[in-house]
Design an enzyme around this catalytic site. Structure first.
Site, PDB file in Angstrom:
ATOM      1  CB  ALA A   1      -0.955  -0.050   1.062  1.00 43.86           C
TER       2      ALA A   1
ATOM      3  CG  HIS B   1       7.461  -3.028   1.304  1.00 42.23           C
ATOM      4  ND1 HIS B   1       6.223  -3.005   0.823  1.00 42.23           N
ATOM      5  CD2 HIS B   1       7.641  -2.646   2.469  1.00 42.23           C
ATOM      6  CE1 HIS B   1       5.657  -2.922   1.858  1.00 42.23           C
ATOM      7  NE2 HIS B   1       6.023  -2.406   2.801  1.00 42.23           N
TER       8      HIS B   1
ATOM      9  CB  ALA C   1       5.393  -6.129   1.032  1.00 47.41           C
TER      10      ALA C   1
ATOM     11  NE  ARG D   1      11.584 -25.659 -11.054  1.00 45.87           N
ATOM     12  CZ  ARG D   1      10.737 -26.536 -10.826  1.00 45.87           C
ATOM     13  NH1 ARG D   1      11.052 -27.576 -10.489  1.00 45.87           N
ATOM     14  NH2 ARG D   1       9.355 -26.250 -11.329  1.00 45.87           N
TER      15      ARG D   1
ATOM     16  CG  ASP E   1      -3.495  -9.530  10.641  1.00 45.50           C
ATOM     17  OD1 ASP E   1      -3.058 -10.347  10.297  1.00 45.50           O
ATOM     18  OD2 ASP E   1      -3.936  -8.494   9.979  1.00 45.50           O
ATOM     19  N   GLY E   2      -3.840 -12.917  11.541  1.00 50.96           N
ATOM     20  CA  GLY E   2      -4.625 -14.085  10.850  1.00 50.96           C
ATOM     21  C   GLY E   2      -5.127 -13.582   9.369  1.00 50.96           C
TER      22      GLY E   2
ATOM     23  CG  HIS F   1      -1.208  -8.649   7.304  1.00 49.29           C
ATOM     24  ND1 HIS F   1      -2.225  -8.024   7.909  1.00 49.29           N
ATOM     25  CD2 HIS F   1      -0.793  -7.776   6.422  1.00 49.29           C
ATOM     26  CE1 HIS F   1      -2.332  -6.574   7.715  1.00 49.29           C
ATOM     27  NE2 HIS F   1      -1.340  -6.332   6.682  1.00 49.29           N
TER      28      HIS F   1
ATOM     29  CG  ASP G   1       2.109  -2.752   9.016  1.00 54.08           C
ATOM     30  OD1 ASP G   1       2.144  -1.548   8.833  1.00 54.08           O
ATOM     31  OD2 ASP G   1       2.040  -3.799   7.720  1.00 54.08           O
TER      32      ASP G   1
ATOM     33  N   GLY H   1      -1.972  -2.419   5.563  1.00 53.53           N
ATOM     34  CA  GLY H   1      -1.501  -2.358   7.058  1.00 53.53           C
ATOM     35  C   GLY H   1      -2.973  -3.097   7.852  1.00 53.53           C
TER      36      GLY H   1
HETATM   37 ZN    ZN Z   1       3.671  -0.619   7.395  1.00 53.47          ZN
END
Ligand code: ZN
Length: 400
Positions: free
Chosen positions: A155, A212, A237, A244, A265-266, A268, A291, A326
């Site tokens: 995001a 990221h 991210a 492989r 959090d279950g 993400h 986050d 987030g």
């Molecule tokens: Zn963040």
């Protein structure tokens, strides 16, 4: 027994609770808090209220070291990119009600002036938080980007992403003018100049975290050799695991010298994946993070954050591009999630406090319940509700 206790410091005996100590959970332990420190961990007859000073009976509760959230964009309606020092203190107060005793305000990529204003607010808070009413302490700042991979932007706002060519590129990252402030950054080592960037920031004492990212194993090895030792919201991210082409996930799972943080959090990550990470990394190498973003604590709805509309539906965030933006959970939710998955209280204390303290280099003063450390404590009842949060010996939250 009381020889070392100075007369002019306030004394408070916390007794009756189970206490999660570094060596494990113990019953019949009392904590004598003197000023802002844990002066004594008392057992047996010593744990009875014979000391001068007040006594707090916490029968039926479990005392954990206060939670430390190293990745937090705000809560209670406040976004760290726009917050004043007063606003940040408001977040700190909310976080204390969720068992958090220390946190890193986390910034998303933005214009230089936005970065600078946000960092000044953090400096303002840090310079005066000991005089404000007790609340979670800001320990420094976390820059999530701007040196990250456009192809794993999540995001984050890609127009502000950067590559690295020389140290003047770091001028955008305002330092916190407070002695001992932690500086953490999430970066992708595969961007142009990435390895040099890791080396430069590590040399400056920054906590360098990989995130990221779509880096391959060779690049990740070079980043670790240059000073990166942590991974941000592991598995989110970043390029997913391929048998492989192991990439960041395969690399992170097997590198014992690298810690990682997870948004437990279950949403993400599937709970089964959280179990997998715990099994591979162990609690010693995992930091729980929230986050969280500004709407945390406000419920479902539509919010305007980071120049776009972010919807919160059934506790899930989503931006206009369809990305998760987030979370709206707190460290407490993450702790409860890990407990529900079978993690022990001892493991949870390590993931929520000890590992993040070690990551930030503040484990000599907080992150575990030991004599001489700060009295940063949270007491939970059997339903996992916060009944008391103490920050540096001061009561920041209490439910009688
Ligand atoms: Zn963040």
């Amino acid at each position: 027994m009381t020889d070392h206790i100075s007369k002019n410091q306030s004394l408070l005996l916390l007794r009756g609770a189970r206490v999660v100590l570094p060596q494990g959970i113990e019953q019949d332990v009392a904590l004598l808090v003197e000023g802002n420190r844990i002066a004594r961990v008392l057992r047996g007859a010593d744990a009875s209220p014979t000391h001068a000073g007040a006594t707090l009976d916490l029968v039926g509760l479990t005392i954990f070291p206060g939670f430390i959230d190293v990745h937090n964009h705000g809560a209670a309606g406040i976004d760290t990119m726009e917050a004043s020092a007063d606003d940040l203190h408001h977040v700190s107060t909310f976080l204390a009600s969720c068992g958090v005793t220390a946190w890193l305000p986390t910034l998303v990529p933005g214009a230089d002036e936005d970065y600078s204003r946000a960092a000044q607010a953090v400096t303002g808070l840090m310079n005066e938080q000991d005089e404000r009413p007790a609340a979670a302490r800001a320990l420094g700042i976390h820059y999530e980007g701007p040196f990250v991979n456009v192809a794993q932007c999540g995001a984050l706002r890609t127009p502000y992403f950067r590559t690295y060519s020389n140290s003047s590129d770091l001028d955008t990252l305002t330092k916190i003018a407070h002695e001992g402030a932690a500086h953490m950054i999430t970066l992708a080592p595969e961007i142009d100049g990435g390895i040099e960037l890791v080396r430069e920031l590590a040399a400056r004492g920054w906590v360098v975290s990989i995130g990221h990212t779509r880096a391959d194993v060779e690049t990740l090895d070079r980043a670790a050799a240059a000073g990166a030792r942590h991974m941000t919201h592991f598995m989110n991210a970043m390029l997913p695991l391929n048998h492989r082409a192991p990439g960041p996930v395969g690399w992170g799972l097997v590198r014992d010298d690298v810690t990682c943080d997870v948004i437990a959090d279950g949403v993400h990550s599937d709970p089964l994946i959280l179990k997998l990470i715990l099994r591979c990394k162990t609690a010693e190498r995992i930091a729980l993070i929230s986050d969280s973003i500004a709407p945390t604590g406000l419920g479902d709805g539509e919010y305007h954050i980071w120049d776009e509309k972010i919807a919160v539906v059934n506790g899930r965030t989503q931006n206009e591009r369809g990305s998760i933006a987030g979370s709206v959970v707190t460290m407490l939710d993450c702790v409860r999630m890990m407990l529900s998955l079978g993690a022990s209280a001892h493991d949870v204390a390590r993931m929520a406090a000890s590992t993040p303290a070690r990551l930030l280099g503040v484990d000599d003063s907080c992150g575990s319940i030991e004599e001489g450390k700060r009295a940063d404590l949270v007491a939970l009842d059997d339903e996992g509700r916060v009944r008391l949060t103490m920050v540096g010996g001061r009561m920041a939250f209490r439910v009688e």
